[in-house]
Design an enzyme around this catalytic site. Sequence first.
Site, mmCIF file in Angstrom:
data_model
loop_
_atom_site.group_PDB
_atom_site.id
_atom_site.type_symbol
_atom_site.label_atom_id
_atom_site.label_comp_id
_atom_site.label_asym_id
_atom_site.label_seq_id
_atom_site.Cartn_x
_atom_site.Cartn_y
_atom_site.Cartn_z
ATOM 1 N N LYS A 110 23.737 -48.850 56.995
ATOM 2 C CA LYS A 110 22.714 -49.265 57.972
ATOM 3 C C LYS A 110 21.458 -49.794 57.253
ATOM 4 O O LYS A 110 20.914 -50.836 57.601
ATOM 5 C CB LYS A 110 22.363 -48.067 58.868
ATOM 6 C CG LYS A 110 21.219 -48.313 59.826
ATOM 7 C CD LYS A 110 21.514 -49.388 60.854
ATOM 8 C CE LYS A 110 20.264 -49.799 61.590
ATOM 9 N NZ LYS A 110 20.476 -50.837 62.574
ATOM 10 N N CYS A 146 12.462 -51.304 63.522
ATOM 11 C CA CYS A 146 13.481 -51.006 62.503
ATOM 12 C C CYS A 146 13.176 -51.569 61.120
ATOM 13 O O CYS A 146 13.056 -50.808 60.167
ATOM 14 C CB CYS A 146 14.839 -51.504 62.986
ATOM 15 S SG CYS A 146 15.436 -50.577 64.411
HETATM 16 N N1 LIG Z 1 15.462 -49.796 68.562
HETATM 17 C C1 LIG Z 1 16.421 -50.420 67.901
HETATM 18 O O1 LIG Z 1 16.605 -51.631 68.018
HETATM 19 C C2 LIG Z 1 17.330 -49.652 66.968
HETATM 20 C C3 LIG Z 1 18.508 -50.260 66.524
HETATM 21 C C4 LIG Z 1 19.341 -49.549 65.678
HETATM 22 C C5 LIG Z 1 18.998 -48.267 65.263
HETATM 23 N N2 LIG Z 1 17.835 -47.703 65.698
HETATM 24 C C6 LIG Z 1 17.531 -46.346 65.266
HETATM 25 O O2 LIG Z 1 17.864 -45.451 66.327
HETATM 26 C C7 LIG Z 1 16.937 -44.370 66.395
HETATM 27 C C8 LIG Z 1 16.271 -44.311 67.760
HETATM 28 O O3 LIG Z 1 15.526 -45.505 67.918
HETATM 29 P P1 LIG Z 1 14.923 -45.934 69.338
HETATM 30 O O4 LIG Z 1 14.313 -47.278 69.156
HETATM 31 O O5 LIG Z 1 15.933 -45.726 70.386
HETATM 32 O O6 LIG Z 1 13.771 -44.819 69.475
HETATM 33 P P2 LIG Z 1 12.878 -44.485 70.765
HETATM 34 O O7 LIG Z 1 11.576 -44.015 70.230
HETATM 35 O O8 LIG Z 1 12.931 -45.623 71.732
HETATM 36 O O9 LIG Z 1 13.644 -43.254 71.431
HETATM 37 C C9 LIG Z 1 13.756 -41.980 70.862
HETATM 38 C C10 LIG Z 1 13.782 -40.959 71.994
HETATM 39 O O10 LIG Z 1 14.089 -39.680 71.459
HETATM 40 C C11 LIG Z 1 13.393 -38.704 72.228
HETATM 41 N N3 LIG Z 1 13.381 -37.427 71.513
HETATM 42 C C12 LIG Z 1 12.685 -37.069 70.409
HETATM 43 N N4 LIG Z 1 12.971 -35.792 70.065
HETATM 44 C C13 LIG Z 1 13.867 -35.346 70.955
HETATM 45 C C14 LIG Z 1 14.564 -34.102 71.133
HETATM 46 N N5 LIG Z 1 14.382 -33.086 70.303
HETATM 47 N N6 LIG Z 1 15.416 -33.992 72.170
HETATM 48 C C15 LIG Z 1 15.606 -35.013 73.017
HETATM 49 N N7 LIG Z 1 14.988 -36.209 72.904
HETATM 50 C C16 LIG Z 1 14.138 -36.371 71.892
HETATM 51 C C17 LIG Z 1 12.038 -39.340 72.448
HETATM 52 O O11 LIG Z 1 11.351 -38.750 73.521
HETATM 53 C C18 LIG Z 1 12.456 -40.802 72.727
HETATM 54 O O12 LIG Z 1 12.625 -41.041 74.106
HETATM 55 C C19 LIG Z 1 15.963 -44.581 65.229
HETATM 56 O O13 LIG Z 1 16.433 -43.878 64.105
HETATM 57 C C20 LIG Z 1 16.069 -46.076 64.981
HETATM 58 O O14 LIG Z 1 15.747 -46.425 63.664
HETATM 59 C C21 LIG Z 1 17.002 -48.359 66.557
#
Ligand SMILES: NC(=O)c1ccc[n+]([C@@H]2O[C@H](COP(=O)([O-])OP(=O)(O)OC[C@H]3O[C@@H](n4cnc5c(N)ncnc54)[C@H](O)[C@@H]3O)[C@@H](O)[C@H]2O)c1
Length: 441
Positions: free
Chosen positions: A210, A266
């Site tokens: 990744k 990201c």
């Molecule tokens: N956004 C993207 O385009 C993308 C693409 C690929 C990978 N990622 C990766 O995926 C992961 C998530 O990214 P995202 O953009 O969806 O993040 P985000 O901030 O949109 O969502 C994360 C969610 O997790 C929740 N959360 C935190 N702690 C928690 C817990 N203990 N229990 C339940 N919920 C909890 C938060 O309230 C939030 O709603 C990251 O590691 C990111 O690097 C993101």
Amino acid sequence: MKITIVGTGYVGLVTGACFSEVGIDVTCVDIDVNKIENLKKGIIPIYEPGLDEVVHRNVKKGRLHFSTNLSESLDDVEVVFGAVGTPPDEDGSADLKYVLEVAREVGRHMKDYLLIVTKSTVPVGTAEKVREALKGELVKRGVDLPFDVASNPEFLKEGAAVQDFLKPDRIVVGCDTDRAKKTMERLYKPFTMNGHPVIFMDITSSEMTKYAANSMLATKISFMNDMANLCEIVGADVNMVRKGIGSDSRIGTKFIYPGTGYGGSCFPKDVQALIKTADSYSYSLKVLKAVEEVNNAQKSVLVNKLMKHFNYDLKGKTIALWGLAFKPQTDDMREAPSLVIIRKLLEAGAHVKTYDPVAMKEAERILGNKVEYGQDQYDVLIDADALLIATEWPEFKFPNFNIMKKLLKNPLILDGRNIYDLNELKDRGITYYCIGIDTTK
Ligand SMILES: NC(=O)c1ccc[n+]([C@@H]2O[C@H](COP(=O)([O-])OP(=O)(O)OC[C@H]3O[C@@H](n4cnc5c(N)ncnc54)[C@H](O)[C@@H]3O)[C@@H](O)[C@H]2O)c1
């Protein structure tokens, strides 16, 4: 099959909705009570094309549920995905506190065998930490329940996330038991029937894949921005150079557009985190360090051109800005170049009027009353001394230049995405700056 997704953000919600679309029973869990209450009412917290339809359809069919209670969402569940955030720590490395909290919470409440899959972007070695965190809770409970860990990094693109999930280029899975492999094969079968491969590998390679993928893409962008800056100096046209090199199939046409630097949730954090991982093994990722340096500088290029145009004095000037989201088709402004541009304009004493087709609410949340918000793209041009373009939304590509000339105090456009034709704007009497072409000659 029943699964639970923990973290209902961009990745968790899209993952949950898309798994439910193929008939899997999914519960999306989040600690954000407001987000879950809204989702239960059918209010989608993010702008993502097509997502609302998939969510509404599957909620109606009874296959997609939302909850704030993870312990209640583990009954009869075979797989738990962790899709929580991994923001940068103070030193740039990935902060794993949310990922490990999920593992502990699962350990505190699981009743039967579970496969715990990390979908968040996490550094090499995290799966082992997840295993230890979960095991530690089982030991505290005095129970010995079987479980597996797996890594399944997500490659969806914001703005095309639903399509990317439903029709992935590939699915990468890192696991170390046959049981975990079979479960992941079964889970992803509906998405792979048209030939999209699941690439199974060891967990360390999967975690590394990744970061390597995002770093490669960031490298292409910074390389092209570096070339663009040199093109300007030597009198070349980067748009032509881009076409010239992109037609080579070894290079390809994607991700070689010069601009105002990469942003989003990201690339910046993942590039930094990989640099930190390498540093921690006493290896210096020299290329990636340069990628980051070029990117940080690139976010200022447009404002530097504007400053030069106005003899380094923007005090009292009104500047219109089109595009706030870090890229089109999303309302995500995390690490958006627009934020650096706005900060620099405000520091220089300019008044800033902004417009974005979908990110206005998010912008108000972040910027408050520091800038003015327009009703539409033309509204912000009224009496503005210049227009800056930070995001290439389709509706900015063919604007009414006659109206723009009438509204702007000066017919001056600085285009951070190279969406206009230099000669057309010259013919229309508009002063035009873009990236990678010296338009003053
Ligand atoms: N956004 C993207 O385009 C993308 C693409 C690929 C990978 N990622 C990766 O995926 C992961 C998530 O990214 P995202 O953009 O969806 O993040 P985000 O901030 O949109 O969502 C994360 C969610 O997790 C929740 N959360 C935190 N702690 C928690 C817990 N203990 N229990 C339940 N919920 C909890 C938060 O309230 C939030 O709603 C990251 O590691 C990111 O690097 C993101």
